[in-house]
Design a protein around this motif. Sequence first.
Motif, PDB file in Angstrom:
ATOM      1  N   UNK A  93      51.235  26.393  70.543  1.00 46.22           N
ATOM      2  CA  UNK A  93      51.008  24.956  70.372  1.00 46.22           C
ATOM      3  C   UNK A  93      50.483  24.653  68.961  1.00 46.22           C
ATOM      4  N   UNK A  94      49.653  25.537  68.430  1.00 45.79           N
ATOM      5  CA  UNK A  94      49.137  25.326  67.064  1.00 45.79           C
ATOM      6  C   UNK A  94      50.281  25.353  66.065  1.00 45.79           C
ATOM      7  N   UNK A 109      49.739  30.805  74.372  1.00 47.43           N
ATOM      8  CA  UNK A 109      50.124  29.385  74.456  1.00 47.43           C
ATOM      9  C   UNK A 109      49.377  28.580  73.387  1.00 47.43           C
ATOM     10  N   UNK A 110      48.121  28.905  73.187  1.00 45.39           N
ATOM     11  CA  UNK A 110      47.316  28.240  72.164  1.00 45.39           C
ATOM     12  C   UNK A 110      47.961  28.406  70.782  1.00 45.39           C
ATOM     13  N   UNK A 126      53.493  24.746  66.835  1.00 48.97           N
ATOM     14  CA  UNK A 126      54.388  23.621  67.143  1.00 48.97           C
ATOM     15  C   UNK A 126      53.904  22.328  66.499  1.00 48.97           C
TER      16      UNK A 126
END
Lengths: 245, 229
Positions: free
Chosen positions: B66-67, B62-63, B69
């Motif tokens: 998100x980075x 997820x990290x 995105x």
Amino acid sequence: MRTFFKILFFILSFQMEVRVRASVPVALPKNCFGRMTPCSFKVTEEKWFYSSGSVKLHATSGSIFTEIEKNKEWKLIEGALWVENAPSLRVKSVTSEAEGSSGQYWVIAEKSRTIYRNISARLVITLKDQKKVEVPKGFEIWVGAVNSESEVEHGMIEPINLKSHLRSWGGLYSGKKEQFLSEVQDIKDQWADRVEQSGEIYKKVTERNLAAIEDKKRMALEKRSQQEQERLRIREEFRRKVFEY
Amino acid sequence: MRSSSSLFLIVCLSITVGLLWGYGEFTAYFNQGKEYQIQVRQLEKKLEREEFNYALLRNQLVDFQQSVAVILPPNSQIRNDVASYELKNFSGSLRVPASIAQLDLSGLFFEKGKKFFKEQKYEKAIKEFRKVLDEYPLSRYKIESHFFIAESYFLQKDYKNSLDLVDQMLVQYPDNDLTGFVMLRMGQISELNNRLEEASEIYKTVQSNFKSEQLRRQAQSLITDLQVE
């Protein structure tokens, strides 16, 4: 007779099955907590407390953390962390990180967002899109994931619901009942003017948004007038070329 | 004397040891569940470890998502052409879903509900209209869905639920013609319960408060029928 009993107890003791349950925290790498960084571990005790130098932390059972740098950088993966005192500590989540001066604050990881709750610290949240949000004392904010405009979604700063907070706080508080009640009363007194404060905050945010909208309108108008002038200039140029030559 | 007491001691000790050993063997034989309990505990520990590893890996994924995105261009700046198709797909899969407006499928559910209503399948019709109200609270079919639910309950002779819907419409849409029509149903329910004066009042209210000709004519006709009775 005495000898008989001594020997009997000796033999009996070997019949008893004694098992010791070793409470080894779940950690990766194994047994890393307190020994090396980075270290990921899961809290298995009911009330977990960590103290090292000026750093004092509490966490709920089942919380998962990664200590990235000793006493400097932690990452909350699951659960809730109560930072009782950690002046130079950064607590990270997936899309944001919190840095608080000495004072208390909470970081709660929910399924799709992280909640930052400021009790008595000077708390600044830095989002992944580099935006910074300062959370005043007695207020909280939720931070979500990245949205379609490449911005990190977050809620409005809102006053902490003391009733629900007390439940979480009471679960981790390790002092005496009278002390807890006195601290709660202190906090109630400190937060007495939160309603007025929140009114001020919302007013500022609204004014800022309105100013931003006005700015956008003004820029759009300017752009339109520049385009119109350019069109006129080209028409004039064309007319001159066609009719004067 | 001494030798006899030593012998006695030895015999006692042997009997004791023998009894204890026998007890141990009996316990092990009749209490085989203990092994399984140990196995279960070991498996629970293993499961805890696997869940922990999974949580860490998921968080890393997820990290990373998100980075990525946050560095992609915003949706509003991605052109709507073939060349940007892959980029749009990729960014759509990374971003939080709530930031995009939902597709409005309320029309589809509304038409389905109407179809069931015409076929007199009132339960199914109610289900479809309820979907419109629950999932698309801002839909333009909201008022009509309320109306059809009230009608469906009335036609199923479920007067209590029908009256609940009438109440809702009276509060939320007091000036809408469809509210007038469901009020006529309310009057009819009162008639069925032999509350004729109440029914008459309701019809008169509809006649005086609503402008629709059709509605007023219907209310008048019901008043006339009531007077005839």
